[in-house]
Write a protein that holds these residues in place. Sequence first.
Motif, PDB file in Angstrom:
ATOM      1  N   ALA A   1       0.770  -1.327   0.043  1.00  0.00           N
ATOM      2  CA  ALA A   1       0.021   0.070   0.241  1.00  0.00           C
ATOM      3  C   ALA A   1       0.872   1.267  -0.100  1.00  0.00           C
ATOM      4  CB  ALA A   1      -0.957  -0.167   1.174  1.00  0.00           C
ATOM      5  N   ALA A   2       1.833   1.366   0.681  1.00  0.00           N
ATOM      6  CA  ALA A   2       2.969   2.405   0.979  1.00  0.00           C
ATOM      7  C   ALA A   2       3.666   2.605  -0.655  1.00  0.00           C
ATOM      8  CB  ALA A   2       3.939   2.343   1.840  1.00  0.00           C
ATOM      9  N   GLY A   3       3.797   1.522  -1.005  1.00  0.00           N
ATOM     10  CA  GLY A   3       4.450   1.788  -2.401  1.00  0.00           C
ATOM     11  C   GLY A   3       3.475   2.183  -3.557  1.00  0.00           C
ATOM     12  N   LEU A   4       2.249   1.831  -3.457  1.00  0.00           N
ATOM     13  CA  LEU A   4       1.366   2.402  -4.295  1.00  0.00           C
ATOM     14  C   LEU A   4       0.826   3.798  -4.117  1.00  0.00           C
ATOM     15  CD1 LEU A   4      -0.903   2.121  -6.466  1.00  0.00           C
ATOM     16  CD2 LEU A   4      -2.312   1.085  -4.824  1.00  0.00           C
ATOM     17  N   LEU A   5       1.035   4.210  -2.961  1.00  0.00           N
ATOM     18  CA  LEU A   5       0.665   5.582  -2.450  1.00  0.00           C
ATOM     19  C   LEU A   5       1.753   6.344  -2.834  1.00  0.00           C
ATOM     20  CD1 LEU A   5      -0.857   4.948   1.029  1.00  0.00           C
ATOM     21  CD2 LEU A   5      -1.954   6.001  -1.081  1.00  0.00           C
ATOM     22  N   LEU A   6       3.268   5.863  -2.651  1.00  0.00           N
ATOM     23  CA  LEU A   6       4.331   6.597  -3.095  1.00  0.00           C
ATOM     24  C   LEU A   6       3.974   7.155  -4.615  1.00  0.00           C
ATOM     25  CD1 LEU A   6       6.999   7.931  -2.648  1.00  0.00           C
ATOM     26  CD2 LEU A   6       8.100   5.914  -3.021  1.00  0.00           C
ATOM     27  N   ARG A   7       4.146   6.003  -5.306  1.00  0.00           N
ATOM     28  CA  ARG A   7       3.985   6.196  -6.985  1.00  0.00           C
ATOM     29  C   ARG A   7       2.850   7.229  -7.194  1.00  0.00           C
ATOM     30  NH1 ARG A   7       8.229   4.659  -6.969  1.00  0.00           N
ATOM     31  NH2 ARG A   7       8.241   6.744  -7.679  1.00  0.00           N
ATOM     32  N   ALA A   8       1.708   6.849  -6.576  1.00  0.00           N
ATOM     33  CA  ALA A   8       0.810   8.037  -6.835  1.00  0.00           C
ATOM     34  C   ALA A   8       0.928   9.351  -6.661  1.00  0.00           C
ATOM     35  CB  ALA A   8      -0.639   7.433  -6.312  1.00  0.00           C
ATOM     36  N   GLY A   9       1.904   9.378  -5.435  1.00  0.00           N
ATOM     37  CA  GLY A   9       2.048  10.992  -4.791  1.00  0.00           C
ATOM     38  C   GLY A   9       3.107  11.656  -5.755  1.00  0.00           C
ATOM     39  N   VAL A  10       4.221  10.703  -6.018  1.00  0.00           N
ATOM     40  CA  VAL A  10       4.930  11.191  -7.289  1.00  0.00           C
ATOM     41  C   VAL A  10       4.516  11.554  -8.467  1.00  0.00           C
ATOM     42  CG1 VAL A  10       7.086  10.407  -8.748  1.00  0.00           C
ATOM     43  CG2 VAL A  10       7.060  10.004  -6.273  1.00  0.00           C
ATOM     44  N   LEU A  11       3.656  10.550  -9.097  1.00  0.00           N
ATOM     45  CA  LEU A  11       2.996  11.097 -10.513  1.00  0.00           C
ATOM     46  C   LEU A  11       2.086  12.190 -10.269  1.00  0.00           C
ATOM     47  CD1 LEU A  11       2.505   7.475 -11.549  1.00  0.00           C
ATOM     48  CD2 LEU A  11       4.001   9.011 -12.643  1.00  0.00           C
ATOM     49  N   THR A  12       1.391  12.499  -9.168  1.00  0.00           N
ATOM     50  CA  THR A  12       0.528  13.418  -8.938  1.00  0.00           C
ATOM     51  C   THR A  12       1.396  14.477  -9.143  1.00  0.00           C
ATOM     52  OG1 THR A  12      -1.258  12.469  -7.677  1.00  0.00           O
ATOM     53  CG2 THR A  12      -1.091  14.635  -7.347  1.00  0.00           C
ATOM     54  N   ASN A  13       2.506  14.933  -8.356  1.00  0.00           N
ATOM     55  CA  ASN A  13       3.351  15.836  -8.480  1.00  0.00           C
ATOM     56  C   ASN A  13       3.911  16.290  -9.869  1.00  0.00           C
ATOM     57  OD1 ASN A  13       5.078  17.935  -7.020  1.00  0.00           O
ATOM     58  ND2 ASN A  13       6.840  16.707  -7.823  1.00  0.00           N
TER      59      ASN A  13
END
Length: 92
Positions: A68-80
């Motif tokens: 879950a943390a990995g998915l949230l990280l990727r989503a956060g980076v891509l959102t940025n």
Amino acid sequence: MDQVRANVLAGLAAEATLDEGARVRLRCRLARGLEGAGAYEEARELLRPFWPRFGERPAVEGLDDETAAGLLLRAGVLTNWIGGGARLEHAH
């Protein structure tokens, strides 16, 4: 970039045999490769099964904490990257 896309296709070929958590980890790894090549929209598309709406939280229910943390990280980076370029409200 062609090699990155070839890696994505090769990775997705084996996806059908994986459980949900392994699919998320695979797609996060592949998305990271696309990010490194500057293909942010393509990376976001890879995560669409778990992150259907850009700007909203990915679906992490049922995933172990690390996945879950990995998915949230990727989503956060891509959102940025994507949201920052488009100047989307609440992107950061």
